[in-house]
Design an enzyme around this catalytic site. Sequence first.
Site, PDB file in Angstrom:
ATOM      1  N   CYS A   2      42.635  56.054  28.156  1.00 50.95           N
ATOM      2  CA  CYS A   2      41.702  56.305  29.252  1.00 50.95           C
ATOM      3  C   CYS A   2      42.428  56.788  30.515  1.00 50.95           C
ATOM      4  O   CYS A   2      43.450  56.228  30.901  1.00 50.95           O
ATOM      5  CB  CYS A   2      40.887  55.073  29.631  1.00 50.95           C
ATOM      6  SG  CYS A   2      39.801  54.514  28.347  1.00 50.95           S
ATOM      7  N   ARG A  27      47.383  60.950  27.802  1.00 51.83           N
ATOM      8  CA  ARG A  27      47.170  59.526  27.576  1.00 51.83           C
ATOM      9  C   ARG A  27      46.342  59.271  26.317  1.00 51.83           C
ATOM     10  O   ARG A  27      46.314  58.163  25.807  1.00 51.83           O
ATOM     11  CB  ARG A  27      46.467  58.898  28.787  1.00 51.83           C
ATOM     12  CG  ARG A  27      47.284  58.983  30.043  1.00 51.83           C
ATOM     13  CD  ARG A  27      46.492  58.538  31.236  1.00 51.83           C
ATOM     14  NE  ARG A  27      46.204  57.121  31.213  1.00 51.83           N
ATOM     15  CZ  ARG A  27      47.037  56.170  31.596  1.00 51.83           C
ATOM     16  NH1 ARG A  27      48.234  56.501  32.002  1.00 51.83           N
ATOM     17  NH2 ARG A  27      46.690  54.904  31.561  1.00 51.83           N
ATOM     18  N   TRP A  74      39.182  56.738  25.802  1.00 55.05           N
ATOM     19  CA  TRP A  74      39.753  56.462  24.484  1.00 55.05           C
ATOM     20  C   TRP A  74      38.930  55.301  23.943  1.00 55.05           C
ATOM     21  O   TRP A  74      39.003  54.179  24.439  1.00 55.05           O
ATOM     22  CB  TRP A  74      41.217  56.077  24.627  1.00 55.05           C
ATOM     23  CG  TRP A  74      42.019  56.123  23.373  1.00 55.05           C
ATOM     24  CD1 TRP A  74      42.587  57.241  22.811  1.00 55.05           C
ATOM     25  CD2 TRP A  74      42.383  55.034  22.529  1.00 55.05           C
ATOM     26  NE1 TRP A  74      43.281  56.889  21.684  1.00 55.05           N
ATOM     27  CE2 TRP A  74      43.176  55.545  21.477  1.00 55.05           C
ATOM     28  CE3 TRP A  74      42.120  53.662  22.552  1.00 55.05           C
ATOM     29  CZ2 TRP A  74      43.699  54.756  20.471  1.00 55.05           C
ATOM     30  CZ3 TRP A  74      42.644  52.865  21.542  1.00 55.05           C
ATOM     31  CH2 TRP A  74      43.420  53.419  20.517  1.00 55.05           C
ATOM     32  N   ASN A  98      39.073  51.813  32.986  1.00 54.16           N
ATOM     33  CA  ASN A  98      40.105  51.827  31.945  1.00 54.16           C
ATOM     34  C   ASN A  98      40.455  50.369  31.670  1.00 54.16           C
ATOM     35  O   ASN A  98      40.712  49.618  32.600  1.00 54.16           O
ATOM     36  CB  ASN A  98      41.324  52.598  32.473  1.00 54.16           C
ATOM     37  CG  ASN A  98      42.542  52.455  31.577  1.00 54.16           C
ATOM     38  OD1 ASN A  98      42.436  52.045  30.422  1.00 54.16           O
ATOM     39  ND2 ASN A  98      43.705  52.793  32.110  1.00 54.16           N
ATOM     40  N   GLY A  99      40.421  49.976  30.395  1.00 54.66           N
ATOM     41  CA  GLY A  99      40.750  48.585  30.061  1.00 54.66           C
ATOM     42  C   GLY A  99      39.703  47.991  29.130  1.00 54.66           C
ATOM     43  O   GLY A  99      38.907  48.729  28.542  1.00 54.66           O
ATOM     44  N   GLU A 482      63.127  56.304  13.914  1.00 53.91           N
ATOM     45  CA  GLU A 482      62.544  57.167  14.941  1.00 53.91           C
ATOM     46  C   GLU A 482      62.182  58.547  14.348  1.00 53.91           C
ATOM     47  O   GLU A 482      61.113  59.085  14.630  1.00 53.91           O
ATOM     48  CB  GLU A 482      63.543  57.301  16.109  1.00 53.91           C
ATOM     49  CG  GLU A 482      63.154  58.249  17.219  1.00 53.91           C
ATOM     50  CD  GLU A 482      61.870  57.876  17.947  1.00 53.91           C
ATOM     51  OE1 GLU A 482      61.315  56.806  17.705  1.00 53.91           O
ATOM     52  OE2 GLU A 482      61.417  58.716  18.739  1.00 53.91           O
ATOM     53  N   LYS A 486      58.381  60.124  14.232  1.00 53.47           N
ATOM     54  CA  LYS A 486      58.010  61.422  14.796  1.00 53.47           C
ATOM     55  C   LYS A 486      57.185  62.224  13.783  1.00 53.47           C
ATOM     56  O   LYS A 486      56.173  62.816  14.114  1.00 53.47           O
ATOM     57  CB  LYS A 486      59.239  62.257  15.202  1.00 53.47           C
ATOM     58  CG  LYS A 486      60.051  61.761  16.349  1.00 53.47           C
ATOM     59  CD  LYS A 486      59.398  61.895  17.707  1.00 53.47           C
ATOM     60  CE  LYS A 486      58.550  60.730  18.069  1.00 53.47           C
ATOM     61  NZ  LYS A 486      59.013  59.651  18.869  1.00 53.47           N
ATOM     62  N   GLU A 489      53.709  60.764  13.367  1.00 53.18           N
ATOM     63  CA  GLU A 489      52.862  60.918  14.551  1.00 53.18           C
ATOM     64  C   GLU A 489      52.287  62.309  14.698  1.00 53.18           C
ATOM     65  O   GLU A 489      51.111  62.463  14.988  1.00 53.18           O
ATOM     66  CB  GLU A 489      53.686  60.653  15.817  1.00 53.18           C
ATOM     67  CG  GLU A 489      53.960  59.235  16.119  1.00 53.18           C
ATOM     68  CD  GLU A 489      54.771  59.120  17.402  1.00 53.18           C
ATOM     69  OE1 GLU A 489      55.922  59.591  17.426  1.00 53.18           O
ATOM     70  OE2 GLU A 489      54.257  58.580  18.377  1.00 53.18           O
ATOM     71  N   HIS A 505      67.235  48.113  -3.235  1.00 53.09           N
ATOM     72  CA  HIS A 505      66.455  46.869  -3.262  1.00 53.09           C
ATOM     73  C   HIS A 505      64.962  47.153  -3.335  1.00 53.09           C
ATOM     74  O   HIS A 505      64.145  46.276  -3.068  1.00 53.09           O
ATOM     75  CB  HIS A 505      66.793  46.006  -2.046  1.00 53.09           C
ATOM     76  CG  HIS A 505      68.236  45.618  -2.015  1.00 53.09           C
ATOM     77  ND1 HIS A 505      68.782  44.707  -2.899  1.00 53.09           N
ATOM     78  CD2 HIS A 505      69.260  46.074  -1.256  1.00 53.09           C
ATOM     79  CE1 HIS A 505      70.077  44.597  -2.665  1.00 53.09           C
ATOM     80  NE2 HIS A 505      70.394  45.427  -1.670  1.00 53.09           N
ATOM     81  N   LYS A 603      49.124  57.904  24.874  1.00 54.55           N
ATOM     82  CA  LYS A 603      50.490  57.885  25.405  1.00 54.55           C
ATOM     83  C   LYS A 603      50.842  56.534  26.003  1.00 54.55           C
ATOM     84  O   LYS A 603      51.931  56.021  25.819  1.00 54.55           O
ATOM     85  CB  LYS A 603      50.613  58.971  26.478  1.00 54.55           C
ATOM     86  CG  LYS A 603      51.982  59.045  27.127  1.00 54.55           C
ATOM     87  CD  LYS A 603      52.982  59.693  26.201  1.00 54.55           C
ATOM     88  CE  LYS A 603      54.367  59.760  26.802  1.00 54.55           C
ATOM     89  NZ  LYS A 603      55.377  59.992  25.753  1.00 54.55           N
TER      90      LYS A 603
HETATM   91  C1  F6R Z   1      56.178  57.246  19.912  1.00 59.43           C
HETATM   92  C2  F6R Z   1      55.746  56.664  21.151  1.00 59.43           C
HETATM   93  C3  F6R Z   1      55.303  55.246  21.137  1.00 59.43           C
HETATM   94  C4  F6R Z   1      55.813  54.524  22.396  1.00 59.43           C
HETATM   95  C5  F6R Z   1      55.226  53.110  22.468  1.00 59.43           C
HETATM   96  C6  F6R Z   1      55.759  52.342  23.653  1.00 59.43           C
HETATM   97  O1  F6R Z   1      56.510  58.585  20.039  1.00 59.43           O
HETATM   98  O2  F6R Z   1      55.721  57.293  22.169  1.00 59.43           O
HETATM   99  O3  F6R Z   1      55.713  54.598  19.988  1.00 59.43           O
HETATM  100  O4  F6R Z   1      57.199  54.493  22.370  1.00 59.43           O
HETATM  101  O5  F6R Z   1      53.834  53.174  22.556  1.00 59.43           O
HETATM  102  O6  F6R Z   1      55.485  52.994  24.839  1.00 59.43           O
HETATM  103  P1  F6R Z   1      56.283  52.675  26.165  1.00 59.43           P
HETATM  104  O7  F6R Z   1      57.693  53.079  25.953  1.00 59.43           O
HETATM  105  O8  F6R Z   1      55.597  53.473  27.228  1.00 59.43           O
HETATM  106  O9  F6R Z   1      56.162  51.195  26.388  1.00 59.43           O
END
Ligand code: F6R
Length: 608
Positions: A2, A27, A74, A98-99, A482, A486, A489, A505, A603
């Site tokens: 949001c 976001r 959202w 938002n919330g 990681e 990626k 995602e 394993h 985000k």
């Molecule tokens: C992945 C990504 C998320 C954030 C996670 C934590 O690409 O961006 O996994 O890393 O939501 O977010 P922050 O770092 O803002 O606490």
Amino acid sequence: MCGIVGYIGDRSAISVLLDGLQHLEYRGYDSAGVAVIQDDQVITHRSVGKLANLIQKIDRRELHGTVGIGHTRWATHGRPTEVNAHPHQEGRVVLVHNGIIENYLDLRRKLEKLGHSFTSETDTEILCHLVAEQLKKTKQMQPAIQKALALVEGSYAIVVMDAEDPDRLYFARQGSPLVLGLGEKENILASDVPAILAYTRKMVFLEDGDRGVISAKKFEIFDAKGKPVKRKVAQIDWDPVMAEKGGYKHFMLKEIFEQPKVIGDTLAGRISAKHGVVLPELAELFGSKKFDVDHIQFVACGTSWHAAGVARYWIESLCGIPVSVDLASEFRYRNPVIGKKTLCVAISQSGETADTLAAAQLAKRRGAKLIAVCNVQGSSVTRLAHATLYTRAGPEIGVASTKAFTTQLTVLWLLTLWLSRKLKKIKTAALEQEVKALKRLPGLVQTSLESHNEVRALAKQFMNASPVLFIGRGTHYPVVLEGALKLKEIAYIHAEGFAAGELKHGPIALVDQDVPVIALLPQGDLLEKMISNIQEVAARGASVLMIGEKNCFPKGMGTAHIPMPKASSYLTPILYVVPLQLFAYDIADQMGTDIDQPRNLAKSVTVE
Ligand code: F6R
């Protein structure tokens, strides 16, 4: 999650609102809406899907009102429909939120008994009615909001417009971010800095419990009890251009290519041949006192958690302190052993992740010293922490984290060196060596980026594969997690990262000629082990993409190779993640997915 914008001033509000919402798109959202007061009327437009749908509905020439509120939603309570989109209105009260209002069902029942009826499925509409109900008694907006919020449990950032008073906007925050931008004859409220940057860099980061009112020229802030409070006005050093695409096809690609520069920024002033690593941010916390830490506890989510995973290897090997790394969402609900000698490090790009904040709060309550590693000035985690080490990545707009990760690693490596010095575990000559190596880091990341052409060509080959397995060892185990994240995602491809020693394993059962394996094989003690693991998967028909220094590639093995520059073994995680970021980007680009705003993702995850 949001995005909120509220504007009052002398410009046409609609332009500021839509521009602001565009800067908050990262976001994550699935519907959007705006409301503007014009000629004593509230004009509201709402729409499902992308902001472009809303923009298409609006004739900006017709809308000249100079006060308004906007929102990207959202969906949590209620589907992403036009009826559920914000702003919501009840009588004079026009509101964006938002919330999550946790006791909304209870409140809804009580309001229904008082004769209220609701059109949407949202918890937000309850808030509107709650304020409207209080207005019947108080007649004035500010006390009505104050009284309504006293009945609410949950998290919120709200901006309220009074349909009968176009000269004021009201706001409140509890657990969800809200920033106030102070302009010349105009004031703006928004969920995040990029929505405000084009108008002013003077900002107030509102705190939990803050409520207040703005006009074009004034602002007032009160605490939850209605007492006036003063807040610091910060001068933000981000440039508005930093939040633009700058000729790149996607923010994500721009952010990947910005890494040499922002890593350089993150190092600036923190390393010197004479002093080694300088972190003045930690001076107050540890300055003259005895360094009384016997345990380091990391809490983070997602990509930030992966950064913590790398730091664990670094700190344990260089400082000899036990390190725990926890997912914040798990940590907050267990009974962790934390004490006064624990140093908790909360890592968060946004500084607003609800789980990370709760985990950090828990550690602090139990007596831990708390350091935040964060990218956003003034964000919640920085206010909670005893000290903050800022990553200087600039605004990260692409939902998939890239430059935030590598700058987090950079800061965590600085912290490792600083700790090892503090604990007298590193010799001066070795520290000098590492500082020298760090100076070369931005250049080495630049060289890693040169793999882009090779990666792009390979991406075509891997496009239709699923699953894709990533393997690594030591500090490169979190890096393969990681890399897999990626790919999941942004390309929606099922990918998993494994500690290469774990393959036999269980996961090796997945391997056949249709399952590609991406292996990181940096120079070092674990190289031979990695080569054995590659042999295991190659023997089962997997095509293996190897990423490493040219002389490390075993002869006759692997379907493809990406050469990496030679570097100090501690720094290779920062270099080796780069081709993995590019790999996910190129596959997603060829598939045509929405790279900067992948489906279902937000985000800044400000709710649980
Ligand atoms: C992945 C990504 C998320 C954030 C996670 C934590 O690409 O961006 O996994 O890393 O939501 O977010 P922050 O770092 O803002 O606490």
